[in-house]
Write a protein that holds these residues in place. Structure first.
Motif, PDB file in Angstrom:
ATOM      1  N   THR A  24       5.837  -4.905   6.531  1.00  0.00           N
ATOM      2  CA  THR A  24       4.790  -4.985   5.523  1.00  0.00           C
ATOM      3  C   THR A  24       5.437  -4.713   4.184  1.00  0.00           C
ATOM      4  O   THR A  24       6.661  -4.579   4.090  1.00  0.00           O
ATOM      5  N   MET A  25       4.594  -4.638   3.136  1.00  0.00           N
ATOM      6  CA  MET A  25       5.110  -4.403   1.786  1.00  0.00           C
ATOM      7  C   MET A  25       4.292  -3.311   1.130  1.00  0.00           C
ATOM      8  O   MET A  25       3.057  -3.298   1.249  1.00  0.00           O
ATOM      9  N   THR A  26       4.962  -2.399   0.463  1.00  0.00           N
ATOM     10  CA  THR A  26       4.240  -1.326  -0.216  1.00  0.00           C
ATOM     11  C   THR A  26       3.401  -1.902  -1.357  1.00  0.00           C
ATOM     12  O   THR A  26       3.781  -2.888  -1.996  1.00  0.00           O
ATOM     13  N   LYS A  27       2.267  -1.264  -1.597  1.00  0.00           N
ATOM     14  CA  LYS A  27       1.351  -1.711  -2.653  1.00  0.00           C
ATOM     15  C   LYS A  27       1.477  -0.833  -3.895  1.00  0.00           C
ATOM     16  O   LYS A  27       0.813  -1.077  -4.899  1.00  0.00           O
ATOM     17  N   GLN A  39       3.184   6.019   1.318  1.00  0.00           N
ATOM     18  CA  GLN A  39       2.702   4.792   1.946  1.00  0.00           C
ATOM     19  C   GLN A  39       3.679   4.304   3.014  1.00  0.00           C
ATOM     20  O   GLN A  39       3.256   3.818   4.077  1.00  0.00           O
ATOM     21  N   ILE A  40       4.958   4.443   2.769  1.00  0.00           N
ATOM     22  CA  ILE A  40       5.939   4.044   3.777  1.00  0.00           C
ATOM     23  C   ILE A  40       5.743   4.854   5.056  1.00  0.00           C
ATOM     24  O   ILE A  40       5.822   4.310   6.171  1.00  0.00           O
ATOM     25  N   ARG A  52       9.071  -3.530   2.875  1.00  0.00           N
ATOM     26  CA  ARG A  52       9.617  -4.163   1.680  1.00  0.00           C
ATOM     27  C   ARG A  52       8.993  -3.523   0.442  1.00  0.00           C
ATOM     28  O   ARG A  52       7.788  -3.253   0.418  1.00  0.00           O
ATOM     29  N   CYS A  53       9.804  -3.301  -0.582  1.00  0.00           N
ATOM     30  CA  CYS A  53       9.330  -2.729  -1.840  1.00  0.00           C
ATOM     31  C   CYS A  53       9.666  -3.682  -2.988  1.00  0.00           C
ATOM     32  O   CYS A  53      10.793  -4.169  -3.075  1.00  0.00           O
ATOM     33  N   ALA A  54       8.692  -3.921  -3.855  1.00  0.00           N
ATOM     34  CA  ALA A  54       8.929  -4.755  -5.029  1.00  0.00           C
ATOM     35  C   ALA A  54       9.820  -4.012  -6.024  1.00  0.00           C
ATOM     36  O   ALA A  54       9.609  -2.834  -6.305  1.00  0.00           O
ATOM     37  N   ALA A 237      -1.572  -0.791   3.048  1.00  0.00           N
ATOM     38  CA  ALA A 237      -0.584  -1.616   3.743  1.00  0.00           C
ATOM     39  C   ALA A 237      -0.625  -1.428   5.248  1.00  0.00           C
ATOM     40  O   ALA A 237      -0.276  -2.337   6.011  1.00  0.00           O
ATOM     41  N   GLU A 238      -1.064  -0.254   5.698  1.00  0.00           N
ATOM     42  CA  GLU A 238      -1.119  -0.021   7.144  1.00  0.00           C
ATOM     43  C   GLU A 238      -2.091  -0.966   7.837  1.00  0.00           C
ATOM     44  O   GLU A 238      -1.952  -1.247   9.037  1.00  0.00           O
TER      45      GLU A 238
END
Length: 433
Positions: A24-27, A39-40, A52-54, A237-238
């Motif tokens: 998934t990707m962190t928000k 969040q991770i 994944r992190c932006a 994200a979960e």
């Protein structure tokens, strides 16, 4: 058509026959280290294998080293437009770099990132997105979007191979479910590298989950795809991770946590099943073992439709029944169905995963079930019995037909002089010659 090649993101194998990886990707804003790590940890607990992190700014890449060091799962740095951020993300310890060669500044800048990734042993995800195709393919996108996506992916694969780099995976995403399916099917036939699947910008939790289940489920059922991400419009994200796991569990590709089976309800329903199912689902979150639990809304079909379930309940107006692997355990008041179900599940684990049966309670439950069953309902048990009876009748009729067709039908042969017992003893002696 599973990918032949395998890469490793941190310690997680992707492709080459490894289990499908959930990501998934962190928000959060990556620079907010505390919020991002919180969040991770939530997505890791929900079952994410990688995250994944932006990384759109310098302050985000500055935070990356701390995030990577404290994350419970491997971290992928998501880079667009600025290739120097990719170089710095590798220095910060990112376990993988996500690049779209179509927007990173050209082959020379891609080559810089590849050279550094090679030295560090860091894999790259080559991302192709219908919204950011290379300029030379934008006209083709309007006439043949599937061909445009595949052409872009193949261009990037050729670029990686020309740089003598094979430590990469490929993603090819579209907002269109049919285009995503068609393009990934075509690409899977052409390259040996691992494929990352997703429906980009899928939508809300409701519509996005359905689009993702249809698109990704179709490809995964074909054996295509090595890692997946569900893209939902949610800050949680979960929730993406939970949907991904439900897709994998539905296809029996991976197992994690309990599997809830529930009937769709109909006019025979005599108790508040909505509340019961919601309560069962909520309480099952506390269990990590991949057991199957069934909730049936009435006793018409008995427990035949969910005989394989490890545990289950079937209910009526005033009472219901708890069962395990098709065997009735106990009859209980309707308002205690959920509590008694979990009491039996806990007893099962306390006994070392052994179902404990009270014969008296089981017999009472079986009587209750037989009294509440519809005698005219075509249950699985009755259907099986009818099929056995029909097979036996057919076999008997076939035997009779073979007998009737025999050239000696109706005749019974006996040795001359044999008695009814088949013994010649006692028979009249033949006359002397």
């Amino acid at each position: 058509m599973a990918s032949e090649r395998q890469i490793h993101v941190g310690g997680v194998p992707i492709g080459g026959g490894a289990p499908v990886v959930v990501q998934t990707m962190t928000k959060t804003e990556t620079a907010d280290i505390a919020a991002t790590l919180a969040q991770i940890r939530r997505v890791a607990e929900a079952g994410a294998d990688v995250v994944r992190c932006a990384v759109p700014r310098e302050k985000d890449v500055d935070a990356l080293a701390t995030i990577v060091a404290q994350s419970p799962i491997p971290v992928i740095a998501d880079i667009h437009f600025n290739h120097t951020l990719a170089l710095k993300a590798i220095d910060a310890g990112a376990h993988c770099i996500r690049l779209n060669p179509g927007n990173i500044g050209g082959p020379d800048k891609v080559a810089e990132v590849v050279a550094k990734a090679k030295l560090a042993g860091v894999p790259i995800r080559v991302g192709v997105n219908s919204g950011s195709l290379p300029e030379n393919l934008r006209e083709l996108e309007f006439t043949n979007p599937v061909e445009a996506l595949v052409a872009a992916a193949l261009q990037f694969v050729e670029l990686m191979e020309s740089l003598e780099f094979d430590n990469f995976k490929v993603s090819m995403k579209s907002t269109s479910v049919p285009n995503t399916i068609a393009s990934n099917r075509l690409l899977a036939e052409k390259i040996p590298y691992p494929l990352h699947l997703g429906i980009t910008e899928a939508g809300t939790k409701w519509s996005g989950s359905i689009k993702s289940a249809v698109g990704l489920g179709t490809l995964l059922a074909d054996g295509i795809g090595d890692t997946i991400r569900i893209s939902l419009s949610t800050f949680h994200a979960e929730e993406e991770v939970k949907v991904a796991w439900e897709i994998l569990k539905a296809l029996r590709l991976r197992r994690r946590g309990p599997d809830l089976i529930a009937c769709p309800t109909c006019g025979r329903l005599q108790f508040d099943m909505d509340t019961v199912v919601a309560e069962v689902e909520r309480r099952l979150e506390a269990y990590e073992d991949p057991i199957e639990v069934s909730v049936l809304g009435c006793a018409v079909n008995g427990i035949g439709e969910a005989r394989h379930a490890d545990f289950g309940i079937t209910g009526a107006k005033d009472a219901g029944m708890i069962y395990a692997k098709g065997q009735p355990l106990k009859k209980v008041p309707t308002d205690r169905l959920v509590d008694e179900l979990f009491a039996e599940i806990d007893r099962y684990y306390a006994a070392g995963k052994r179902v404990l049966v009270d014969e008296r309670a089981s017999a009472e439950a079986a009587r209750w079930l037989s009294e509440n069953e519809d005698d005219t309902a075509v249950t699985p048990e009755r259907l099986a019995a009818a099929e056995r009876a029909a097979a036996e009748t057919e076999a008997a009729q076939a035997a009779a037909a073979r007998e009737a067709e025999s050239p000696v039908a109706g005749r019974r042969f006996q040795r001359p002089g044999a008695t009814a017992g088949g013994d010649a003893a006692g028979a009249a002696e033949p006359a002397a010659a």
